[in-house]
Write a protein that holds these residues in place. Structure first.
Motif, short mmCIF file in Angstrom:
data_model
loop_
_atom_site.label_atom_id
_atom_site.label_comp_id
_atom_site.label_asym_id
_atom_site.label_seq_id
_atom_site.Cartn_x
_atom_site.Cartn_y
_atom_site.Cartn_z
N ILE A 188 17.71 -23.55 -11.49
CA ILE A 188 16.75 -22.54 -12.10
C ILE A 188 16.19 -21.86 -10.73
O ILE A 188 15.97 -20.64 -10.68
N PHE A 189 15.65 -22.50 -9.68
CA PHE A 189 15.23 -21.93 -8.54
C PHE A 189 16.21 -21.09 -7.98
O PHE A 189 15.67 -19.96 -7.54
N ASN A 190 17.56 -21.23 -8.01
CA ASN A 190 18.41 -20.22 -7.43
C ASN A 190 18.73 -19.32 -8.53
O ASN A 190 19.28 -18.29 -8.08
N VAL A 191 18.21 -19.23 -9.74
CA VAL A 191 18.32 -17.82 -10.33
C VAL A 191 17.47 -16.97 -9.85
O VAL A 191 17.80 -15.83 -9.77
N TRP A 192 16.46 -17.47 -9.26
CA TRP A 192 15.29 -16.54 -8.66
C TRP A 192 15.66 -16.21 -7.19
O TRP A 192 15.41 -14.98 -6.95
N THR A 193 16.25 -17.08 -6.32
CA THR A 193 16.61 -16.41 -5.11
C THR A 193 17.82 -15.52 -5.20
O THR A 193 17.81 -14.90 -4.45
N SER A 194 18.76 -15.77 -6.27
CA SER A 194 19.85 -14.65 -6.74
C SER A 194 19.05 -13.61 -6.96
O SER A 194 19.76 -12.42 -6.59
N ASP A 195 18.17 -13.70 -7.69
CA ASP A 195 17.36 -12.21 -8.50
C ASP A 195 16.71 -11.59 -7.27
O ASP A 195 16.66 -10.29 -7.39
N VAL A 196 16.18 -12.33 -6.49
CA VAL A 196 15.03 -11.53 -5.51
C VAL A 196 15.79 -11.24 -4.37
O VAL A 196 15.37 -10.06 -3.70
N HIS A 197 16.59 -12.16 -3.61
CA HIS A 197 16.99 -11.79 -2.44
C HIS A 197 18.37 -10.90 -2.34
O HIS A 197 19.50 -11.24 -2.31
N SER A 198 17.96 -9.62 -2.66
CA SER A 198 18.98 -8.67 -2.62
C SER A 198 18.33 -7.41 -1.59
O SER A 198 17.39 -7.55 -1.48
N LEU A 199 19.43 -6.33 -1.74
CA LEU A 199 18.90 -5.31 -0.87
C LEU A 199 17.93 -4.25 -1.50
O LEU A 199 16.97 -3.96 -0.95
N TRP A 200 17.99 -4.44 -2.89
CA TRP A 200 16.92 -3.81 -3.55
C TRP A 200 15.59 -4.48 -3.74
O TRP A 200 14.51 -4.00 -3.62
N GLY A 201 15.80 -5.88 -3.49
CA GLY A 201 14.46 -6.46 -3.53
C GLY A 201 13.78 -6.49 -2.50
O GLY A 201 12.44 -6.39 -2.18
N TYR A 202 14.56 -6.39 -1.10
CA TYR A 202 14.09 -6.15 -0.04
C TYR A 202 13.35 -4.80 0.08
O TYR A 202 12.33 -4.31 0.62
N TYR A 203 14.18 -3.64 -0.25
CA TYR A 203 13.69 -2.49 -0.32
C TYR A 203 12.56 -2.17 -0.94
O TYR A 203 11.49 -1.65 -0.53
N LEU A 204 12.32 -2.74 -2.18
CA LEU A 204 11.12 -2.64 -3.11
C LEU A 204 10.00 -3.46 -2.28
O LEU A 204 8.87 -2.81 -2.16
N ALA A 205 10.12 -4.54 -1.76
CA ALA A 205 9.09 -5.17 -0.79
C ALA A 205 8.58 -4.47 0.13
O ALA A 205 7.53 -4.47 0.45
N ALA A 206 9.47 -3.95 0.99
CA ALA A 206 9.02 -2.97 2.09
C ALA A 206 8.45 -1.94 1.79
O ALA A 206 7.48 -1.51 2.45
N SER A 207 8.62 -1.32 0.61
CA SER A 207 8.20 0.03 0.24
C SER A 207 6.69 -0.51 -0.42
O SER A 207 5.82 0.56 -0.13
N LEU A 208 6.47 -1.43 -1.09
CA LEU A 208 5.42 -1.76 -1.22
C LEU A 208 4.38 -2.24 -0.39
O LEU A 208 3.14 -2.07 -0.44
N PHE A 209 4.81 -2.70 0.75
CA PHE A 209 4.19 -3.36 1.69
C PHE A 209 3.37 -1.85 2.43
O PHE A 209 2.52 -2.08 3.06
N LEU A 210 4.18 -0.71 2.68
CA LEU A 210 3.60 0.36 3.09
C LEU A 210 2.26 0.95 2.27
O LEU A 210 1.58 1.30 2.86
N LEU A 211 2.70 0.69 0.82
CA LEU A 211 1.42 1.15 0.18
C LEU A 211 0.04 0.23 0.39
O LEU A 211 -1.05 0.64 -0.01
N CYS A 212 0.19 -0.75 0.85
CA CYS A 212 -0.89 -1.90 0.90
C CYS A 212 -1.66 -1.69 2.17
O CYS A 212 -2.99 -2.08 2.14
N GLY A 213 -1.10 -0.89 3.28
CA GLY A 213 -1.71 -0.49 4.40
C GLY A 213 -2.03 -1.88 5.37
O GLY A 213 -2.55 -1.73 6.61
#
Length: 485
Positions: free
Chosen positions: A28-53
């Motif tokens: 079950i844990f690896n359902v989430w590692t597979s779901d989050v650890h992707s290029l899109w997941g990284y791209y979204l996290a990095a994009s949201l990081f910019l919005l946080c300041g």
């Protein structure tokens, strides 16, 4: 449980309640590692990081959002573990034995869009590696068709085909693949972060990115106020929660194989708030270090790996990120679409055939590339379509049915969940009204403010669930009492 004399139009072996439940907390844990650890997941996290300041704001917004995600996944996960059925079958309890096809196909269409987006992201990692070769770079620059470069098209088709090989082996192969793919990208992410921090002269939580660059990178996010403001942080949390909108519906596709409820809860705890915060932290650190090393705001990890001097490091990064993105596609998109499409014609469409159909739809979408552009806008627009469905299902399961589902009747055309000719009018009306406010008005009219899109999924859940509760009170269904799960 064994289903006796099911209606042919509602049953096949893939849609039947899970017989073998081997998935422990690690799977079950690896359902989430597979779901989050992707290029899109990284791209979204990095994009949201910019919005946080700032890093403190980032961890606050992502942390609180991750706790909400954890709570919602437990709600739908427990339903899957208790009943043992996949999402389109569980939806029959709320929408009716035939009405569930509507709920399933909405999820399937979204899966096809995300499947294309993730496949394109994985292909881009391969392209970034190949264009280090002069001949490939020349081909990339000079050959174009289907709205993309020839190299992009070839890589997309190759990556697209590799995923078909995985899904054709069934759910146990999916489990084994995700158990390997999820942790693998953690290794690559840490190598990337540590390597860049060393080049940058050390580790830092202060990004030092000028405000003008932050404003430029976030101008299309539909957020009022500058990065770091209250409304920007609200938008970050909302977008992060909405990113998982699809899996709120079909996480039961996986939790149905769990050994017990504790496996679901423990796997979710490590895979969601803990893993999500850690992954986002690494994405933020990498974004800071990359800016200090290259003087650019690089939101895509393949953009960073393309700047590596070492072919070996670039190759490792490209392969790892591509494999990780295949992992999320198989888990979040292939599996769901396969079950959802199979549910429409179970006599002729198996789980594997449903996956092939979903893949073909994603292939047709590629020339149009609807996923290209602003990450936050794409996530919110796609996610909003599924809010009303979740609201109806959660209210029906936990409030109306009080967690008691007649599993056998889910496979009977003339059983408890027939409602009005196989359709639950209450659910259809609630979903329609919820969709009006979450999707149609904000996307196809100018009647609502621009920020509405950011919270479309939340509005859909609240309106859809609220209307369903009112209608279920005014028009209660006539339940039959039989063996329940």
């Amino acid at each position: 449980m064994e289903i006796r004399n099911p209606s042919p139009g509602l049953y096949n072996e893939d849609l039947a309640p899970a017989r073998e439940r081997r998935w422990g907390a690690f799977s079950i844990f690896n359902v989430w590692t597979s779901d989050v650890h992707s290029l899109w997941g990284y791209y979204l996290a990095a994009s949201l990081f910019l919005l946080c300041g700032s890093f403190v704001n980032f961890l606050l917004a992502i942390g609180l959002g991750s706790l909400v995600i954890f709570a919602l996944m437990n709600l739908i996960g427990y339903a899957g573990e208790k009943t043992g059925v996949p999402y389109p079958v569980l939806a029959r309890a709320s929408f009716g034995v035939w009405g569930a096809n509507l709920a399933a196909m909405v999820r399937a269409v979204v899966a096809c869009f995300w499947y294309g987006a993730q496949t394109a992201a994985a292909a881009s990692a391969v392209v970034a590696l190949l264009i280090r070769n002069d001949a490939m770079l020349d081909f990339h620059k000079n050959v174009h068709f289907l709205g993309h470069t020839g190299l992009e098209v070839i890589c997309y088709v190759v990556v697209w085909g590799l995923q078909l090989l995985i899904i054709q082996k069934g759910m146990e192969t999916v489990r084994r693949f995700q158990d390997w793919a999820g942790p693998a990208v953690w290794v690559a992410m840490l190598i990337l972060a540590v390597g860049l921090c060393v080049k940058a002269g050390g580790f830092s939580f202060e990004h030092g990115i000028p405000m003008d660059q932050l404003l430029e990178k976030t101008k299309d996010a539909g957020v009022s106020g500058e990065p770091g403001s209250f409304w920007a942080l609200m938008a970050v949390g909302a977008t992060w929660i909405t990113y998982f909108a699809a899996l709120y519906l079909n996480f039961c596709d996986f939790s149905r194989f769990a050994k017990n409820k504790d496996a679901v809860r423990t796997g979710n705890l490590w895979g969601l708030p803990i893993n999500l915060i850690a992954f986002s932290l690494v994405a933020g650190v990498t974004t800071i270090a990359a800016f200090k090393v290259y003087g650019e705001v690089l939101l895509h990890p393949e953009q960073i790996s393309a700047k590596f001097d070492s072919w070996v490091l670039a190759l490792i990064a490209a392969i790892t990120f591509a494999v990780a993105t295949l992992g999320i596609n198989v888990v979040a998109n292939f599996v769901s679409a396969a079950f959802d499409i199979s549910n429409t014609f179970p006599k002729v469409i198996s789980f594997k055939r449903g996956g092939v159909i979903a893949a073909l739809i994603a292939l047709v979408l590629y020339p149009f590339a609807p996923w290209e552009g602003n990450a936050a806008h794409f996530v919110n627009a796609i996610g909003a379509t599924m809010g009303p469905l979740l609201g109806v299902i959660l209210v029906d399961y936990y409030i109306v049915a009080k967690s008691n589902i007649n599993v056998a009747a889910l496979y009977q055309e003339h059983g408890e969940y027939r409602y009005e000719g196989g359709w639950n009018v209450n659910a259809l009306v609630a979903t329609g009204i919820g969709s009006l406010f979450s999707t149609f008005l904000p996307n196809f009219t100018n009647l609502l403010p621009a920020w509405w899109n950011i919270y479309g999924w939340f509005i859909g859940v609240a309106v859809g669930g609220g209307v369903y509760l009112v209608m279920a009170t005014l028009r209660p269904r006539h339940a039959t009492v039989t063996a329940h799960a």
